[in-house]
Enzyme design. Sequence first.
Site, PDB file in Angstrom:
ATOM      1  N   HIS A 171     -91.897   2.730  31.280  1.00 37.89           N
ATOM      2  CA  HIS A 171     -90.721   3.603  31.360  1.00 37.89           C
ATOM      3  C   HIS A 171     -90.888   4.721  32.379  1.00 37.89           C
ATOM      4  O   HIS A 171     -90.077   5.654  32.406  1.00 37.89           O
ATOM      5  CB  HIS A 171     -90.405   4.204  29.978  1.00 37.89           C
ATOM      6  N   TYR A 258    -105.087   9.141  39.775  1.00 41.31           N
ATOM      7  CA  TYR A 258    -105.026   7.934  40.598  1.00 41.31           C
ATOM      8  C   TYR A 258    -105.375   8.214  42.048  1.00 41.31           C
ATOM      9  O   TYR A 258    -105.478   7.289  42.853  1.00 41.31           O
ATOM     10  CB  TYR A 258    -103.622   7.317  40.562  1.00 41.31           C
TER      11      TYR A 258
END
Length: 488
Positions: A171, A258
């Site tokens: 989502h 990340y």
Amino acid sequence: MSFKIAIIGAGSVGFTKKLFTDILCVPEFRDVEFALTDLSERNLQMIKLILDRVVEFNRLPTKVTATTDRRAALKGARYIISCVRVGGLEAYADDIRIPLKYGIDQCVGDTICAGGILYGQRNIPVILDFCKDILEVAEPGAKFLNYANPMAMNTWAAIEYGRVDTVGLCHGVQHGADQIAEVLGAKSRTELDYVCSGINHQTWFIDLRLNGRKIGKDELVAAFEAHPVYSQQEKLRIDVLKRFGVYSTESNGHLSEYLPWYRKRPDEITRWIDMSDWIHGETGGYLRYSTETRNWFETEFPQFLESAARPIDPAKRSNEHASHILEALETNRVYRGHFNVKNNGIITNLPQDAIVESPGFVDRFGINMASGITLPEACAATCISSINVQRMSVHAAISGDIDLLKLAVLHDPLVGAVSTPEEVWQMVDEMVVAQARWLPQYADAVPAAKERLSKSRIKTREWAGAARRDVRSIEELRAEKTALKQAV
């Protein structure tokens, strides 16, 4: 319509209830059978009580079954939804704790970075067991909807090695679009059109239109910097927007782990994060949140059960993809969303074997992806770094090759920014030994890893991280919820 939906990991109580009520918002699905399965008999019975209460209150003919026998749950199922977390919070705690000893400070640790890679090693053998059962006992041509992280690795393994029709669902795109619509002053998200493409948790809004008007970088930067809340909570995300020229789907905390630039120095971490909520960068934030949520649910179960006795309101149907995909496939009402699938030409400048997240349309003919999308070069470069880690991680999980696993961790952007190769080798040994019960493919490698650890001279430290918070007690959570209600 009458068909069977199996939910694996149904003990994820809140999420299972959301998926269940979303699906029952579709009028044609009143006669669907839901088969719940989980390793925890206790959690399984708790969620069944909740869903039975929903069915009873709404006077539906829907059938709900619950069993720890996975094959029984999968038998004859047309759709299989996975929400599993292999190893539970016990293994997850090691995903955060052990890397901290080597200076690696993660907010979530469930996608890549050291924690996400080990999470994948635990999940992938189980995912392949699911695929084997699906092929053997589910309805022919059954579709596997994977919600479990690490999304790309799990979906990669299911498609390439499990040979099951699989789509990965998340989502992040919807949440990012909600933010953009808000800062641009849209009355609703329906005024915002966008193309968002990349890989899971590193997806990029490469084309934005507000009521048909194209939105450029400068306007978007100004809108975020003027927002009283997001300007503080999304500092890192806004910095990436300024440098890359496009907005990332992922939260401040997720995105920070990340990349190799924002969490590599402890004294720099607090500059880029916000402690108003875990998702903005707190050390081990999602572990704390998940622990508190579990404790709250177990203590307040009667309250959850009571709240299930409410009408199902289609106007409150969530933006999770699953119910909309099933509705489109079964009724031919077309749905547009963003899905995780094998690249195969969808994104021109990412590897073709990668799992990408990109726009697609669903109808009775299946999930039909838009192809020929080209990412901005900086976005592609960042994605490719993660894809290379994902590929090695998947292959290591399949083969049980601990040396390949170490190379995957070594090539992770944040790990590489913080740790030396010697530290990475020892850290992986320590994580594999600590999680051996969930890593059957590394059974032969564990004795040698233990031997190396017994002789190691690499120094580690007991470190809570740059921005750690303690798990709150039930009393503290209750007081906070009471204060919030009074404030409203």
